[in-house]
Design an enzyme around this catalytic site. Sequence first.
Site, PDB file in Angstrom:
ATOM      1  CG  HIS A  23      -1.935  -0.998   1.283  1.00 53.75           C
ATOM      2  ND1 HIS A  23      -3.211  -0.765   0.837  1.00 53.75           N
ATOM      3  CD2 HIS A  23      -1.942  -2.251   1.643  1.00 53.75           C
ATOM      4  CE1 HIS A  23      -3.947  -1.941   0.886  1.00 53.75           C
ATOM      5  NE2 HIS A  23      -3.184  -2.780   1.264  1.00 53.75           N
ATOM      6  CG  ASP A  25      -2.629   4.560   1.919  1.00 50.20           C
ATOM      7  OD1 ASP A  25      -1.948   3.350   1.602  1.00 50.20           O
ATOM      8  OD2 ASP A  25      -3.858   4.939   1.924  1.00 50.20           O
ATOM      9  N   GLY A 190     -10.301  -2.841   3.200  1.00 53.00           N
ATOM     10  CA  GLY A 190     -10.924  -2.434   4.384  1.00 53.00           C
ATOM     11  C   GLY A 190     -11.584  -3.431   5.158  1.00 53.00           C
ATOM     12  CG  HIS A 219      -7.131  -6.246   0.783  1.00 55.84           C
ATOM     13  ND1 HIS A 219      -7.144  -5.358  -0.237  1.00 55.84           N
ATOM     14  CD2 HIS A 219      -6.162  -5.996   1.691  1.00 55.84           C
ATOM     15  CE1 HIS A 219      -5.934  -4.855  -0.254  1.00 55.84           C
ATOM     16  NE2 HIS A 219      -5.542  -5.069   0.965  1.00 55.84           N
ATOM     17  CD  GLU A 222      -5.529  -8.170   6.151  1.00 55.17           C
ATOM     18  OE1 GLU A 222      -4.388  -7.710   6.667  1.00 55.17           O
ATOM     19  OE2 GLU A 222      -6.216  -7.442   5.544  1.00 55.17           O
ATOM     20  CG  HIS A 243      -3.901 -10.111   3.305  1.00 54.86           C
ATOM     21  ND1 HIS A 243      -2.727 -10.025   3.879  1.00 54.86           N
ATOM     22  CD2 HIS A 243      -4.419  -9.050   2.998  1.00 54.86           C
ATOM     23  CE1 HIS A 243      -2.405  -8.662   3.748  1.00 54.86           C
ATOM     24  NE2 HIS A 243      -3.394  -8.074   3.239  1.00 54.86           N
ATOM     25  CG  ASP A 302      -0.319  -1.099   5.025  1.00 53.10           C
ATOM     26  OD1 ASP A 302      -0.505  -0.165   4.544  1.00 53.10           O
ATOM     27  OD2 ASP A 302      -0.922  -2.584   5.008  1.00 53.10           O
TER      28      ASP A 302
END
Length: 365
Positions: A23, A25, A190, A219, A222, A243, A302
């Site tokens: 990611h 960010d 999310g 996603h 996960e 994931h 991340d």
Amino acid sequence: MAETCVNGGKATFNKPKVELHVHLDGAIRIETILDVAKRRGIKLPATTVSEMTSRCTVDKPGTLTEFLDKFNQFMHVIAGDREAIKRIAYELVETKAKEGVIYVETRYNPHLMANCNVMPIQWNQKEGDVTPDDVVHLVNEGLKKGENDFKIKARSILCCMRHMPNWSMDVVELCKKYQNDGVVAIDLAGDESLNCGTYPLHRKAYEEAEKSGIHRTVHAGEVGPPSVVREAVEVLKAERIGHGYHTIEDQDLYKQLLEQNMHFEICPISSKLTGGCDPDFTKHPLIRFKEDNANYSLNTDDPAIFNSTLDSEYETATQYMGFTEETFMQMNINAAKSCFLPEKEKTVLLNQLYEAYGMINDTGF
């Protein structure tokens, strides 16, 4: 985990790598956050790299919610600032080049960094003039400059957010607009408890993506159950799963996805710290994936928040999961085959890996 794990001064696997799940960010340098805050006159609760690092990172297993809360510490600094948005994209490419990555797909949601043409505006920003479209353009510019300077290939994936279904059609339209200009796929990220049956706009966006020839990853599995993975594959027509650890709890689904050669984007350190998996790495689902010759890649997710690097992911797989150089080479070949580049560029990438690994090109592909 805080340092790059090395053996005798060199990385665990120092051959070219492919990374498919990072990611943008979640990969921002702490130094950059401090620097941009200073330039913009934004007061932060910490003024040194070490203080800011401790505010932005997770160092013990927690929940996905606790992890997501970390973004509140720094995203207001970067969001809405053209120079900062371009810079973080450029710096990501620099970091990946240093880690030996020759192809990276980075993902982000453009609305989270915009302050105009977005409802609601995020991170308590005042309305400005940076639209989601501007964000994609700026990220593309940063990635292209990075590609040029560091001689690696970088592409992006645009994320829909499960809790913001009203953004999803926007996201797919941006994927279409930039389809031949750096953006290679759509993603859904999310809270996995928010399924698409309840939020039909996600489904609609994915239907439009499939119709428009846009690649799809989701996603799923996960922290959520296998049913989320099933929905990703059957409803959203995902070509890759972000994931997917909990897939193995549904043996029928797992067997079906193995037969389909579904690609799993695995992020070991992340899965421990978000509470997605047992914190004991010797019990990680990746071991099962490896034993079953599943199709998967190793990724950082991340890295800024987990204080990790791609080398520390590889070190973890070596130390606790029995990975060898051969496993890593085959895994990166599978990652290249499952990447979202156009076929011609994918062939070039594969040939680069075959050559670097001293392998004969697999003509079966």
